[in-house]
Design a protein around this motif. Structure first.
Motif, PDB file in Angstrom:
ATOM      1  N   GLY A 678       0.780  -1.225   0.000  1.00  0.00           N
ATOM      2  CA  GLY A 678       0.000   0.000   0.000  1.00  0.00           C
ATOM      3  C   GLY A 678       0.813   1.276   0.000  1.00  0.00           C
ATOM      4  O   GLY A 678       0.275   2.369   0.181  1.00  0.00           O
ATOM      5  N   VAL A 679       2.125   1.170  -0.238  1.00  0.00           N
ATOM      6  CA  VAL A 679       3.020   2.327  -0.183  1.00  0.00           C
ATOM      7  C   VAL A 679       3.630   2.555  -1.559  1.00  0.00           C
ATOM      8  O   VAL A 679       4.011   1.606  -2.251  1.00  0.00           O
ATOM      9  CB  VAL A 679       4.141   2.110   0.852  1.00  0.00           C
ATOM     10  CG1 VAL A 679       5.152   3.242   0.810  1.00  0.00           C
ATOM     11  CG2 VAL A 679       3.539   1.980   2.250  1.00  0.00           C
ATOM     12  N   PHE A 680       3.694   3.824  -1.965  1.00  0.00           N
ATOM     13  CA  PHE A 680       4.475   4.168  -3.148  1.00  0.00           C
ATOM     14  C   PHE A 680       5.103   5.534  -2.921  1.00  0.00           C
ATOM     15  O   PHE A 680       4.888   6.172  -1.886  1.00  0.00           O
ATOM     16  CB  PHE A 680       3.636   4.106  -4.423  1.00  0.00           C
ATOM     17  CG  PHE A 680       2.682   5.253  -4.638  1.00  0.00           C
ATOM     18  CD1 PHE A 680       2.876   6.147  -5.685  1.00  0.00           C
ATOM     19  CD2 PHE A 680       1.568   5.430  -3.829  1.00  0.00           C
ATOM     20  CE1 PHE A 680       1.988   7.184  -5.903  1.00  0.00           C
ATOM     21  CE2 PHE A 680       0.672   6.457  -4.040  1.00  0.00           C
ATOM     22  CZ  PHE A 680       0.884   7.347  -5.087  1.00  0.00           C
ATOM     23  N   TYR A 681       5.888   5.999  -3.876  1.00  0.00           N
ATOM     24  CA  TYR A 681       6.702   7.199  -3.688  1.00  0.00           C
ATOM     25  C   TYR A 681       6.581   8.088  -4.918  1.00  0.00           C
ATOM     26  O   TYR A 681       6.572   7.604  -6.046  1.00  0.00           O
ATOM     27  CB  TYR A 681       8.168   6.825  -3.459  1.00  0.00           C
ATOM     28  CG  TYR A 681       8.393   5.952  -2.252  1.00  0.00           C
ATOM     29  CD1 TYR A 681       8.800   6.484  -1.035  1.00  0.00           C
ATOM     30  CD2 TYR A 681       8.166   4.574  -2.314  1.00  0.00           C
ATOM     31  CE1 TYR A 681       8.987   5.679   0.079  1.00  0.00           C
ATOM     32  CE2 TYR A 681       8.351   3.766  -1.204  1.00  0.00           C
ATOM     33  CZ  TYR A 681       8.753   4.320  -0.008  1.00  0.00           C
ATOM     34  OH  TYR A 681       8.936   3.519   1.092  1.00  0.00           O
ATOM     35  N   THR A 682       6.491   9.391  -4.675  1.00  0.00           N
ATOM     36  CA  THR A 682       6.459  10.354  -5.764  1.00  0.00           C
ATOM     37  C   THR A 682       7.428  11.487  -5.455  1.00  0.00           C
ATOM     38  O   THR A 682       7.738  11.772  -4.301  1.00  0.00           O
ATOM     39  CB  THR A 682       5.055  10.952  -5.969  1.00  0.00           C
ATOM     40  OG1 THR A 682       4.699  11.746  -4.824  1.00  0.00           O
ATOM     41  CG2 THR A 682       4.016   9.869  -6.172  1.00  0.00           C
TER      42      THR A 682
END
Length: 926
Positions: A678-682
């Protein structure tokens, strides 16, 4: 230097997140005793002090073009004329020395200022010196925060602040950043504002749930810790949320565009509501914005009623009232908060996404007008090339064999394009066309400058050819081609040239001829007729050129491409192109539609355009390529170049069909086996990276009401998901919106075509067409995909992102050239090389890795400035702040006390600069 009679430069070295060393930018006049914080009216302790801030919010283009807004043209669209606002305000300020006014958008003020007489200019200077007219923010525009790249933001802020500095000196320098209208707020913007010397930052828009929580907790003012890498307080910025957005309190709007009754000469003001508002703030001071969009065209209406309001409310103090009302400015209000000597809550994340109601998430504009977003991005790249060559070419670049060229036209066009209704895509169509026209005009001026520089460096005055449409295989090439690299390190870059022959000889490279794809032939619409493309890799030196001679060897039918091993007749892979059905407002939960601002799909499951695709494959020594057609309006090409660090995914979308009366929001979805939990990075404006978590906000408890739109974030240059073993990174070629809706998945919105307005003011649906594409806009772009171990992923995706942002320019030239003596270390990015004045150059260097991001490249690094450029002599350097409007050693900011408990990572990334004075200082640079 390039020419023997050209005077060597004296360097003014500006360091990103640090400063600069040398010669003054301008002669700073002696400080007036009354401007700035010294000009503030006295407040009364023990009372509720209400700071009335007269202001106007003047969009640099939105419903009307910049020119139409300034002159008051096309009032049938919107009644607004900025020149009359400034005329009227100055007249009214002169009638009462207590009155105050703030102005924000330098693009408009600059234009008005040039039209004034010397007497009027002197009058305005006096108003500024006395603090009665105060500039806040001060950039060329009030930039968008979601879809802008940090390099372009710095440029437009520098342009506006330099004009104010040169015109008004110390008293023209803004103390406060003021972003009252952008639709969400980026952490990187706060970091930049802090490094530009601002003492505080005020805005009006944040998520409605976050605002409600902050009102209850009395946390509408905070200390924003805007970098995980910079040592506090370098990127700390006091931030306040305005109580009424940027509008006046209900019943207190006295503009000619308002219907509120004027104040009658009756001291009975029982309906005054400021006491209730003040209860949600920590101090006995409250700020009230008295103005709105394009107001004060008749400033007498406002000031006459404000004078009465102040007089009658303050008269009631004799009867026991504890309310004190005064004319004020954001900086005066900020000063009182500082004097309160309180501790303030810390904020470490950002203010995205923004929602003003349960089903109204402003996440559509992250992608709106994708063609304009791409044009803005490549225009930024070309502007950096233009500015670099202006420096390397010297005076002849501006006036040479090809005529008078300049970089100023493109600088101003790019500055305007950063506005929060420009690159954001939230303007009317005719305004978007005007932004593009201004950029194209800027390109034309820069091309003359570039041609003059190339003529000077090469000794040849042969006409130059510029390839602006290589993305659709259109370019009138000559036999000699050159590629200019604006980066400070060498690059290897794939080039695809339109040709009709079948075999070519290329100097210093091996090329292959492949047929133009059906999708490319279709998208050209008669603008080019080449049947083949010549593919080869170019190697370009830092800040320099490589030359390639192309010779036709034979003509005839092209050799058939070598098929890929076991090439399938259909492709079913994990790169999907899908579309969301845009809400038309016919919904039991909410009548909100998708529009230029708001993304609201009517289902959580996107439609698959096709599970199979018609394919064509080819393979040669340069590239492996799979061409896929999912439908007549969607195709993509998957490419892997030899020795490439990334897989290229080229997508072509449009015309998006609307014959079924459905608006469509098209996405590319990458599914993987990565356990992303459930984690992502921008990225934030192309710089630092922030962690995102599905259905979660770090500082407040989210009640999620839109499972797709409520999990979309701006992606300016890259996004990724990872687990312990793998990291999948996507580098974008423009700003786009996206999210990770499912574990192991990344989706990025490519194109939007909508049939309804979302009722946020623009007044027309986002249904783009053009003369070339009357049935709907076709958009083409690229994603670069890399799969790496997390520990080393940044060593790949940061350089990739820089190459996409500052891509090489193709043109013809006759020799190889590099403007640098040596390649800069991998951790160092050359952000700016720009002519400042006749003998001075503005240089920005940045350490581009976050602390602990890379084991190898997040370490301290040293750069020798004396051995930096190959054609310029450095006589001295002088350190400045990020926006180049203050000497670094003179820059002081208000200190703020933060509540304890926020973790701060240690700083490892530092940049030491060797100058004629030795290693002057070690600066914390990201």
């Amino acid at each position: 230097m390039a020419t023997p009679d050209y005077t060597p430069f004296v360097f003014l070295l500006l360091l990103f997140q640090s400063g600069v060393w040398g010669v003054p930018v301008c002669q700073t006049p002696q400080e007036s005793p009354t401007c700035g914080y010294k000009s503030c009216h006295a407040t009364k302790p023990g009372m509720l002090n209400v700071h009335l801030v007269p202001h106007t919010h003047d969009d640099v283009g939105w419903l009307k073009t910049v020119d139409q807004y300034f002159y008051g043209d096309r009032n049938d669209i919107q009644h607004a004329g900025v020149q009359y606002i400034l005329d009227s305000v100055v007249d009214q300020l002169l009638k009462n020395p207590d009155r105050r006014f703030i102005y924000v958008e330098t693009a408009f003020f600059y234009r008005w200022w040039k039209q004034q007489t010397d007497d009027m200019q002197n009058t305005v200077k006096q108003l500024v010196n006395e603090g009665r007219l105060e500039f806040v923010n001060g950039g060329w525009c009030m930039s968008d925060e979601a879809t802008t790249h940090y390099s372009a933001v710095i440029d437009q802020m520098t342009m506006g602040l330099r004009f104010l500095n040169d015109t008004f000196g110390h008293c023209g320098r803004p103390r406060v950043a003021w972003h009252i209208d952008p639709f969400g707020h980026a952490r990187e913007h706060a970091s930049m504002f802090a490094q530009m010397g601002y003492d505080g930052f005020f805005f009006g828009r944040l998520d409605y749930q976050d605002r409600n929580r902050r009102m209850v907790a009395r946390e509408q003012e905070m200390l924003w810790r805007a970098s995980e890498s910079l040592t506090p307080p370098m990127a700390d910025l006091f931030t306040g949320i305005l109580p009424n957005g940027y509008n006046p309190p209900e019943g207190f709007c006295w503009d000619q565009s308002c219907d509120d009754p004027p104040i009658r000469d009756d001291p009975d003001l029982e309906d005054y509501n400021v006491d209730d508002v003040a209860l949600v703030y920590k101090t006995n001071h409250i700020i009230m914005t008295m103005g709105s969009d394009f107001q004060y065209e008749n400033a007498n209406l406002w000031y006459k009623n404000l004078d009465k309001l102040i007089r009658y409310v303050n008269q009631m103090q004799s009867n026991g009232s504890e309310v004190n009302v005064l004319y004020s400015t954001p900086s005066c209000y900020l000063q009182e908060l500082h004097r309160a000597n309180l501790t303030w809550p810390l904020k470490g994340d950002d203010f995205f996404p923004y929602a003003d109601s349960a089903h109204d998430f402003w996440t559509g504009y992250f992608t709106s007008r994708p063609a304009l977003k791409r044009y803005e991005r490549i225009s930024n790249s070309y502007l950096q090339t233009c500015k670099q060559l202006e420096v390397l070419g010297g005076p002849i670049s501006r006036k040479g064999p090809f005529g008078a060229g300049d970089s100023e036209t493109l600088k101003k066009a790019m500055a305007v394009a950063q506005h929060h209704d420009a690159v954001s895509g939230t303007e009317k169509q005719h305004v978007a066309n005007d932004y593009a026209r201004k950029l194209a005009n800027g390109w034309a001026h820069c091309q003359v400058l570039v041609s003059n520089t190339l003529s000077s460096l090469s000794g040849s005055s042969a006409p130059r050819v510029y390839c602006e449409h290589l993305n659709i295989s259109v370019c009138p090439l000559t036999e000699t081609m050159n590629v200019y690299n604006p980066l400070a390190r060498p690059v290897s870059w794939p080039v695809r040239l339109p040709v009709n022959g079948t075999a070519y000889s290329i100097s210093d490279a091996k090329g292959k001829v492949v047929p133009v794809s059906q999708a490319t032939a279709a998208v050209r619409r008669g603008r080019g007729y080449a049947v083949n493309e010549l593919l080869f890799q170019v190697q370009a030196p830092p800040l320099g050129y490589s030359t390639y001679s192309v010779s036709l060897l034979q003509n005839g039918p092209p050799s058939p491409p070598s098929p890929l091993p076991r090439a399938p007749t259909a492709v079913q892979n994990k790169v999907w192109v899908l579309w969301y059905n845009a809400s038309d407002g016919n919904n039991s939960e909410s009548i909100q539609m998708s529009g230029a601002y708001i993304f609201r799909p009517n289902t959580s499951t996107p439609f698959i355009i096709s599970k199979t695709a018609k394919i064509e494959t080819l393979q040669n020594s340069v590239v492996q390529e799979v061409r896929q057609w999912f439908s007549p309006w969607v195709s993509q090409v998957v490419r892997l170049y030899t020795d490439s660090r990334a897989l290229e995914l080229e997508w072509t979308v449009g015309p998006v069909p609307i014959g079924d009366d459905l608006g469509k929001e098209v996405i590319s979805r990458l599914d993987s086996s990565i356990n992303s939990s459930g984690v992502f990075y921008t990225d934030s404006n192309g710089r630092e990276v922030l962690q995102r978590r599905k259905d979660y906000r770090p500082t407040w408890n989210l009640r999620q009401s839109e499972p797709i739109a409520g999990n979309y974030y701006p992606i300016n240059s890259r996004a990724y998901i990872k687990d312990d073993k793998d990291q999948l990174t996507v580098v974008t070629d423009r700003s786009q919106g996206g999210g990770s809706i499912q574990d192991g998945s990344l989706e990025i919105m490519l194109h939007r075509r909508l049939l309804y307005d979302d009722v946020r003011g623009v007044g027309e649906p986002l249904n783009e067409t053009s003369d070339i594409y009357p049935e709907g806009l076709v958009v083409r772009g690229r994603h670069l995909l890399s799969l790496s171990p997390p520990a080393t992923a940044a060593d790949t995706h940061r350089p990739l992102a820089q190459e996409v942002v500052l891509q090489p320019s193709s043109m013809d030239f006759e020799k190889e050239f590099s403007g640098l003596q040596a390649v800069l270390p991998p951790a160092v990015h050359l952000l700016t090389v720009s002519q400042w004045d006749q003998d001075t150059v503005l240089l920005r260097l940045e350490h581009q890795y976050q602390a602990s991001e890379s084991k190898e490249h997040s370490q301290p690094v040293t750069v020798n400035l004396q051995k930096l450029f190959s054609t310029l002599d450095m006589l001295g350097v002088s350190e400045m702040n990020l926006s180049a409007n203050q000497w670094k050693d003179e820059m002081t900011r208000l200190d703020w006390k933060a509540e304890s408990g926020t973790h701060h990572t240690g700083v490892t990334n530092q940049l030491c600069l060797l100058s004629p004075l030795g290693c002057v200082k070690t600066a914390d640079l990201l």
